[in-house]
Design a protein around this motif. Structure first.
Motif, PDB file in Angstrom:
ATOM      1  N   UNK A 371       0.878  -1.178   0.000  1.00  0.00           N
ATOM      2  CA  UNK A 371       0.000   0.000   0.000  1.00  0.00           C
ATOM      3  C   UNK A 371       0.906   1.216   0.000  1.00  0.00           C
ATOM      4  N   UNK A 372       1.342   1.676  -1.179  1.00  0.00           N
ATOM      5  CA  UNK A 372       2.425   2.658  -1.258  1.00  0.00           C
ATOM      6  C   UNK A 372       2.125   4.022  -0.660  1.00  0.00           C
ATOM      7  N   UNK A 373       0.845   4.413  -0.620  1.00  0.00           N
ATOM      8  CA  UNK A 373       0.479   5.736  -0.099  1.00  0.00           C
ATOM      9  C   UNK A 373       1.282   6.834  -0.802  1.00  0.00           C
ATOM     10  N   UNK A 374       1.295   6.759  -2.111  1.00  0.00           N
ATOM     11  CA  UNK A 374       2.056   7.701  -2.924  1.00  0.00           C
ATOM     12  C   UNK A 374       1.117   8.316  -3.932  1.00  0.00           C
ATOM     13  N   UNK A 375       1.574   8.556  -5.146  1.00  0.00           N
ATOM     14  CA  UNK A 375       0.735   9.203  -6.140  1.00  0.00           C
ATOM     15  C   UNK A 375      -0.359   8.255  -6.624  1.00  0.00           C
ATOM     16  N   UNK A 376      -1.469   8.782  -7.119  1.00  0.00           N
ATOM     17  CA  UNK A 376      -2.549   7.925  -7.626  1.00  0.00           C
ATOM     18  C   UNK A 376      -2.094   6.965  -8.716  1.00  0.00           C
ATOM     19  N   UNK A 377      -1.104   7.373  -9.523  1.00  0.00           N
ATOM     20  CA  UNK A 377      -0.616   6.505 -10.588  1.00  0.00           C
ATOM     21  C   UNK A 377      -0.001   5.220 -10.048  1.00  0.00           C
ATOM     22  N   UNK A 378       0.509   5.286  -8.841  1.00  0.00           N
ATOM     23  CA  UNK A 378       1.103   4.112  -8.210  1.00  0.00           C
ATOM     24  C   UNK A 378       0.112   3.436  -7.275  1.00  0.00           C
ATOM     25  N   UNK A 379      -0.639   4.222  -6.542  1.00  0.00           N
ATOM     26  CA  UNK A 379      -1.579   3.664  -5.575  1.00  0.00           C
ATOM     27  C   UNK A 379      -2.625   2.776  -6.243  1.00  0.00           C
ATOM     28  N   UNK A 380      -2.867   2.965  -7.530  1.00  0.00           N
ATOM     29  CA  UNK A 380      -3.832   2.114  -8.227  1.00  0.00           C
ATOM     30  C   UNK A 380      -3.427   0.644  -8.201  1.00  0.00           C
TER      31      UNK A 380
END
Length: 449
Positions: A371-380
């Motif tokens: 659950x990276x809690x980073x940008x939406x491009x990654x959190x997807x």
């Protein structure tokens, strides 16, 4: 005759006692030096020993050929999740709070080594104070000491990248002091030279160096070996073509460290571990002997978390090998614990049996809570998944054959599974049951760094 035997027995006894008295007591094995090098944003496909035709990595290739080349090392798909996991030996759901942050409550492998009398240093990239979120203590330049490191030379300790980059004209913090900016300096040289000086100072005692490299993360810019470096105005020029130069400079730096170990006569008793922190950036396409590979940093597909890994330890690794068993990032902490003779805590499995050439505890599955809690491009891509060397099962039920579907576009359907696949899926499902569900909502708490 009786006196004869008594005489012979007496002589044998005297000789035996004399021999035992003259023998030196068995000395315990000396503690090895340990150097853990973690490259930034480099997938399995980027080492020529792993089939790359785009890059030359002769130093790393040589280490792998003389030591162990691990072909199934599984990282987290993103940098901070990997760094928190490798440093503490714990799955992310236990201690990953924010992107670019390591909670001071945690114990790291730096603390482990320091507690056992090692001299310790960390050089390279820090990015763990929570500076992007201005968390409590984000300007605390003693945080590396807190986590067990006697010395440091770091980028992004208390200053974010907006204050200075890591490559040309770098902003490096060293033992509580911001180094003067120098337009002729190159960040990877500063921190690696610090590591070499640390080796020279501590060659007569056991030491631990953790080197989370500045290379080969974007921006892709010239290195001192690039022709463009001769022109200061071009040193910050960004182009994917410089990624090739950066990979080769990374290899060159590791070569400098090895040469110093040889010069000091301690390379035999030094464990060197090299690993990538996650896959290559998705703008990079690397050519390999089996075809092109597009980087997938941040993504949970194979190219996002399959990283290069090798080990060199001449005193211990007597037979070079290719090791195809799975390695999870929690395994480093467990391995260091066994080397130091302390109880293994956390979630890992020690690799010492692999180093000894007698594999008794091979990992069959590797599970990732992401659950990276980073940008939406990654959190997807957030998910929980378990895998063996070929198959992967996600918490959401999708089941993939990574060998025949590396991009994971066609989930296998239950009705089409053969007996072996049914058994494998059941095993992976059992492993996933040990992990919690992801929170229903993921909060994006950071910016691209």
């Amino acid at each position: 005759m009786k006196n004869f035997f008594h005489s012979v027995f007496f002589r044998i006894l005297v000789i035996s006692l004399f021999t035992l008295a003259c023998q030196s007591p068995v000395e315990p094995s000396p503690k090895p030096n340990v150097i853990l090098i973690m490259a930034d944003d480099i997938g399995f496909e980027c080492l020529s020993i792993n089939g790359s035709t785009s890059y030359r990595t002769p130093v790393l290739d040589s280490l792998a050929q003389k030591g162990i080349n691990f072909t199934q090392a599984i990282s987290q798909p993103l940098c901070t999740p990997s760094r928190v996991k490798i440093m503490t030996g714990k799955f992310n759901f236990k201690n990953y709070d924010y992107f670019t942050y390591l909670n001071p409550k945690e114990k790291t492998f730096g603390n482990l080594f320091k507690e056992k009398g090692y001299k310790t240093a960390i050089v390279g990239k820090w990015q763990l104070n929570g500076i992007e979120h201005q968390l409590d203590g984000y300007e605390d330049n003693t945080r590396p000491y807190h986590f067990g490191f006697d010395e440091y030379s770091l980028w992004q300790l208390t200053k974010s990248k907006k204050y200075g980059e890591r490559f040309a004209h770098p902003l490096i913090e060293q033992n509580g002091v911001l180094l003067p900016r120098d337009k002729e300096a190159y960040g990877p040289d500063i921190v690696s030279n610090y590591a070499i000086d640390f080796i020279k100072k501590n060659k007569d005692q056991p030491f631990f160096i953790y080197y989370p490299m500045l290379l080969v993360h974007s921006p892709f810019v010239p290195t001192p070996d690039s022709p463009e470096w001769q022109f200061p105005e071009l040193r910050s020029e960004q182009d994917n073509r410089f990624f090739v130069d950066m990979v080769e400079y990374m290899d060159k730096i590791i070569g400098k460290i090895i040469e110093e170990l040889k010069a000091q006569g301690i390379v035999e008793q030094t464990l060197i571990l090299f690993v990538g922190d996650n896959g290559t950036k998705d703008t990079v396409i690397s050519q390999t002997q089996t075809g092109p590979v597009k980087g997938a940093k941040g993504n949970t597909i194979r190219h996002g978390n399959h990283v290069p890994m090798l080990a060199s330890w001449p005193d211990k690794i007597k037979k070079p090998m290719i090791y195809n068993g799975l390695i999870n990032f929690s395994d480093f902490y467990a391995t260091f614990s066994e080397i130091l003779g302390v109880p293994i805590e956390g979630d890992g499995i020690s690799m010492m049996d692999v180093f000894n050439g007698e594999v008794t505890n091979e990992r069959k599955t590797a599970t990732t809570y992401y659950d990276p809690m980073w940008s939406p491009n990654v959190t997807q891509y957030r998910n929980v998944y378990s895998q063996d060397s070929r198959y992967k099962l996600y918490k959401d039920g999708k089941f993939f054959d990574m060998e025949n579907d590396v991009l994971e576009t066609q989930p296998l359907q239950d009705k089409d599974l053969n007996e072996s696949q049914i058994s494998i899926k059941a095993k992976l499902k059992s492993e996933l049951a040990k992990f919690p569900e992801l929170p229903k909502t993921s909060y994006v708490r950071g910016k691209n760094n």
